[in-house]
Design an enzyme around this catalytic site. Structure first.
Site, short mmCIF file in Angstrom:
data_model
loop_
_atom_site.label_atom_id
_atom_site.label_comp_id
_atom_site.label_asym_id
_atom_site.label_seq_id
_atom_site.Cartn_x
_atom_site.Cartn_y
_atom_site.Cartn_z
N GLU A 181 0.77 3.85 1.97
CA GLU A 181 1.66 4.36 3.09
C GLU A 181 2.88 3.47 3.61
O GLU A 181 3.73 4.12 4.00
CB GLU A 181 0.36 4.11 4.20
CG GLU A 181 -0.84 4.73 3.82
CD GLU A 181 -1.89 3.91 3.26
OE1 GLU A 181 -1.45 3.35 1.99
OE2 GLU A 181 -3.06 3.87 3.63
N CYS A 192 -2.25 -0.61 7.52
CA CYS A 192 -1.58 0.63 7.28
C CYS A 192 -1.68 1.23 8.76
O CYS A 192 -0.71 1.97 9.42
CB CYS A 192 -2.05 1.55 6.31
SG CYS A 192 -1.40 0.53 4.77
N HIS A 234 0.71 -1.18 0.22
CA HIS A 234 -0.04 -0.12 -0.07
C HIS A 234 1.01 1.35 0.01
O HIS A 234 1.83 1.11 0.50
CB HIS A 234 -0.91 -0.05 1.25
CG HIS A 234 -1.76 -0.97 1.31
ND1 HIS A 234 -3.12 -1.21 2.16
CD2 HIS A 234 -2.23 -2.04 0.18
CE1 HIS A 234 -3.86 -2.28 1.76
NE2 HIS A 234 -3.02 -2.81 0.84
N CYS A 250 -6.14 1.68 5.80
CA CYS A 250 -6.59 0.42 6.29
C CYS A 250 -6.16 -0.06 7.63
O CYS A 250 -5.15 0.68 8.15
CB CYS A 250 -6.36 -0.66 5.28
SG CYS A 250 -4.61 -1.17 5.16
#
Lengths: 156, 156
Positions: B62, B93, B60, B90
């Site tokens: 992040e 993260c 992801h 999410c």
């Protein structure tokens, strides 16, 4: 659970524990994990926690195993694999293992305080976590926990 | 919040949106993020979601930003940095950003259904999540959301 399966689980957890001991020897929080094909039983990935060595707060053993295997297979999802890990996954890893569509998580020691599965965070109880791997706990629990306790006692 | 700070937030979110658009162009879920030094305002890391390209369910935006910066600085913790991200992180993260001791998370669109912060998962409300970055939401929310909607409409 048939005895033969139980023996297999112990054998695999011993391999995960070897990885945890490697982490211990490198002064990392001693957690180890392996990924095993659910049908063939082949060990396809193994890792120890390496957050210090890799300068990466996400380099938990579980995440490293998943990254390794997904990279090898060129996939994002590994529904045919089971993960053996010496400590209950944290919330970050629990979420990552769900996204990876893992078949089953078998863990050694529970982490009732901060784990992502059995603490009150209990991530897999939320309906928006669509894929929930099967869970097995308590395999070689005592050995897995003792190694962690030894590590943190040394740090005090 | 002073207007100058607000303008800065919009400027930084535009950069995160550029990363999200790169993801869109590569047929990845269009989410982008940047890391900014909390005092100097320097952009030190930027990434778009690359789970397909990298064959990594944890890739992801992040997480990629955090990995990049931690590797460069040879640290596991980045308490002097703020993250701008186009969608609410999410649960994976959100946990990772806590472990990284991030200073602040500024996000565009909220994810009331599956986010790690404002959905009923609300990870930072658990006391065992020791470090809770400050949170700011709704910066360029409409643009961030529209890009995601356009992506998922194409997929139907």
């Amino acid at each position: 659970m048939p005895v033969s399966m139980c023996n297999k689980d112990i054998l695999y957890m011993r391999t995960a524990l070897e990885e945890a001991k490697l982490a211990f020897d490198h002064d990392e929080v001693p957690i180890g994990a392996i990924l095993v094909h659910k049908d063939t039983g082949d060990i396809v990935s193994r890792a120890s926690n390496k957050t210090i060595e890799m300068s990466d707060p996400t380099a938990h053993a579980e995440i490293l195993c998943v990254r390794q295997l997904c990279k090898t297979l060129k996939v994002q999802r590994i529904p045919d694999y089971n993960l053996y890990v010496t400590l209950e996954p944290c919330p970050m890893c629990a979420a990552a293992l769900s996204y990876a569509r893992l078949n089953k998580i078998i863990f050694g020691a529970s982490d009732l305080k901060s784990g992502g599965l059995t603490s009150d965070i209990a991530l897999y109880e939320y309906p928006q976590i669509h894929h929930k791997p099967d869970l097995v706990s308590g395999i070689l629990e005592e050995e897995c926990r003792t190694l962690l306790q030894k590590f943190f006692q040394q740090k005090r």
